[in-house]
Scaffold this motif. Sequence first.
Motif, PDB file in Angstrom:
ATOM      1  N   GLY A  68       0.789  -1.220   0.000  1.00 44.10           N
ATOM      2  CA  GLY A  68       0.000   0.000   0.000  1.00 44.10           C
ATOM      3  C   GLY A  68       0.821   1.271   0.000  1.00 44.10           C
ATOM      4  O   GLY A  68       0.265   2.363   0.040  1.00 44.10           O
ATOM      5  N   LEU A  69       2.136   1.163  -0.084  1.00 46.03           N
ATOM      6  CA  LEU A  69       3.003   2.345  -0.116  1.00 46.03           C
ATOM      7  C   LEU A  69       2.822   3.079  -1.439  1.00 46.03           C
ATOM      8  O   LEU A  69       2.868   2.467  -2.510  1.00 46.03           O
ATOM      9  N   VAL A  70       2.623   4.396  -1.351  1.00 44.90           N
ATOM     10  CA  VAL A  70       2.531   5.249  -2.541  1.00 44.90           C
ATOM     11  C   VAL A  70       3.491   6.411  -2.332  1.00 44.90           C
ATOM     12  O   VAL A  70       3.454   7.085  -1.301  1.00 44.90           O
ATOM     13  N   VAL A  71       4.372   6.651  -3.316  1.00 46.36           N
ATOM     14  CA  VAL A  71       5.395   7.692  -3.209  1.00 46.36           C
ATOM     15  C   VAL A  71       5.280   8.643  -4.395  1.00 46.36           C
ATOM     16  O   VAL A  71       5.205   8.204  -5.543  1.00 46.36           O
ATOM     17  N   HIS A  72       5.276   9.948  -4.106  1.00 47.95           N
ATOM     18  CA  HIS A  72       5.234  10.980  -5.150  1.00 47.95           C
ATOM     19  C   HIS A  72       6.498  10.904  -6.004  1.00 47.95           C
ATOM     20  O   HIS A  72       7.585  10.608  -5.513  1.00 47.95           O
ATOM     21  N   ASN A  73       6.369  11.227  -7.281  1.00 50.06           N
ATOM     22  CA  ASN A  73       7.487  11.067  -8.211  1.00 50.06           C
ATOM     23  C   ASN A  73       8.659  12.010  -7.982  1.00 50.06           C
ATOM     24  O   ASN A  73       9.740  11.784  -8.500  1.00 50.06           O
ATOM     25  N   SER A  74       8.501  13.068  -7.195  1.00 49.53           N
ATOM     26  CA  SER A  74       9.623  13.986  -6.953  1.00 49.53           C
ATOM     27  C   SER A  74      10.201  13.824  -5.547  1.00 49.53           C
ATOM     28  O   SER A  74      10.790  14.747  -5.003  1.00 49.53           O
ATOM     29  N   THR A  75      10.053  12.635  -4.989  1.00 53.06           N
ATOM     30  CA  THR A  75      10.548  12.354  -3.645  1.00 53.06           C
ATOM     31  C   THR A  75      12.004  11.914  -3.683  1.00 53.06           C
ATOM     32  O   THR A  75      12.428  11.228  -4.617  1.00 53.06           O
ATOM     33  N   VAL A  76      12.744  12.319  -2.657  1.00 52.72           N
ATOM     34  CA  VAL A  76      14.116  11.859  -2.457  1.00 52.72           C
ATOM     35  C   VAL A  76      14.147  11.142  -1.118  1.00 52.72           C
ATOM     36  O   VAL A  76      13.749  11.709  -0.095  1.00 52.72           O
ATOM     37  N   ILE A  77      14.606   9.892  -1.118  1.00 59.79           N
ATOM     38  CA  ILE A  77      14.677   9.087   0.102  1.00 59.79           C
ATOM     39  C   ILE A  77      16.143   8.832   0.413  1.00 59.79           C
ATOM     40  O   ILE A  77      16.882   8.312  -0.422  1.00 59.79           O
ATOM     41  N   GLY A  78      16.566   9.210   1.617  1.00 57.86           N
ATOM     42  CA  GLY A  78      17.966   9.079   2.022  1.00 57.86           C
ATOM     43  C   GLY A  78      18.355   7.659   2.383  1.00 57.86           C
ATOM     44  O   GLY A  78      17.623   6.698   2.140  1.00 57.86           O
ATOM     45  N   ASP A  79      19.517   7.534   2.997  1.00 65.67           N
ATOM     46  CA  ASP A  79      20.071   6.234   3.399  1.00 65.67           C
ATOM     47  C   ASP A  79      19.399   5.733   4.679  1.00 65.67           C
ATOM     48  O   ASP A  79      19.018   6.519   5.547  1.00 65.67           O
ATOM     49  N   ASP A  80      19.297   4.417   4.781  1.00 70.83           N
ATOM     50  CA  ASP A  80      18.836   3.741   6.006  1.00 70.83           C
ATOM     51  C   ASP A  80      17.462   4.201   6.482  1.00 70.83           C
ATOM     52  O   ASP A  80      17.201   4.293   7.675  1.00 70.83           O
ATOM     53  N   VAL A  81      16.571   4.477   5.549  1.00 71.71           N
ATOM     54  CA  VAL A  81      15.196   4.854   5.868  1.00 71.71           C
ATOM     55  C   VAL A  81      14.370   3.578   5.996  1.00 71.71           C
ATOM     56  O   VAL A  81      14.561   2.623   5.247  1.00 71.71           O
ATOM     57  N   ARG A  82      13.438   3.573   6.957  1.00 69.11           N
ATOM     58  CA  ARG A  82      12.541   2.432   7.162  1.00 69.11           C
ATOM     59  C   ARG A  82      11.113   2.910   6.938  1.00 69.11           C
ATOM     60  O   ARG A  82      10.669   3.870   7.553  1.00 69.11           O
ATOM     61  N   ILE A  83      10.404   2.234   6.020  1.00 63.86           N
ATOM     62  CA  ILE A  83       9.031   2.590   5.690  1.00 63.86           C
ATOM     63  C   ILE A  83       8.146   1.364   5.893  1.00 63.86           C
ATOM     64  O   ILE A  83       8.433   0.290   5.371  1.00 63.86           O
TER      65      ILE A  83
END
Length: 141
Positions: A40-55
């Motif tokens: 069910g995760l939805v991410v906008h196309n202009s997102t930047v996700i850094g290192d070691d992120v937990r979702i």
Amino acid sequence: MRNICGLKKVSYLFLKLIGVEIPLSVRIGSGLVLAHWANGLVVHNSTVIGDDVRIYQGVTIGRGDVHIHRHRKIKIVIQNGAILCAGAKILCTGDMLVVGENSVIGANSVLLNSTGNNEIWAGIPARKISHSGSACQVGLT
């Protein structure tokens, strides 16, 4: 895995198959954890996700003003070490929203503002409830 040439399309299709929408334009650092497959995760196309992120599952990262037709771009940045708990909604209503390093967004929270580093935010709308972020939660400090 998504940064290796040739595997981008395959990983994108696999994620779509399990119910995860991460456009190819999203920049992802190393060590991303999609806990419980993050269904069910939805991410906008202009997102930047850094290192070691937990979702976790059910997270939405996107625009909070879809009722307004906008021509300008938005940017959402999830910095290193951030944790987005189950059902969290990260909704950008301006030009940019930043989730600070090692910050935690609580389950089912609706974040409408940028956070600082090492903060915990929860509620609807989300409010800062602590200055001890994800590093404290996993015993790193």
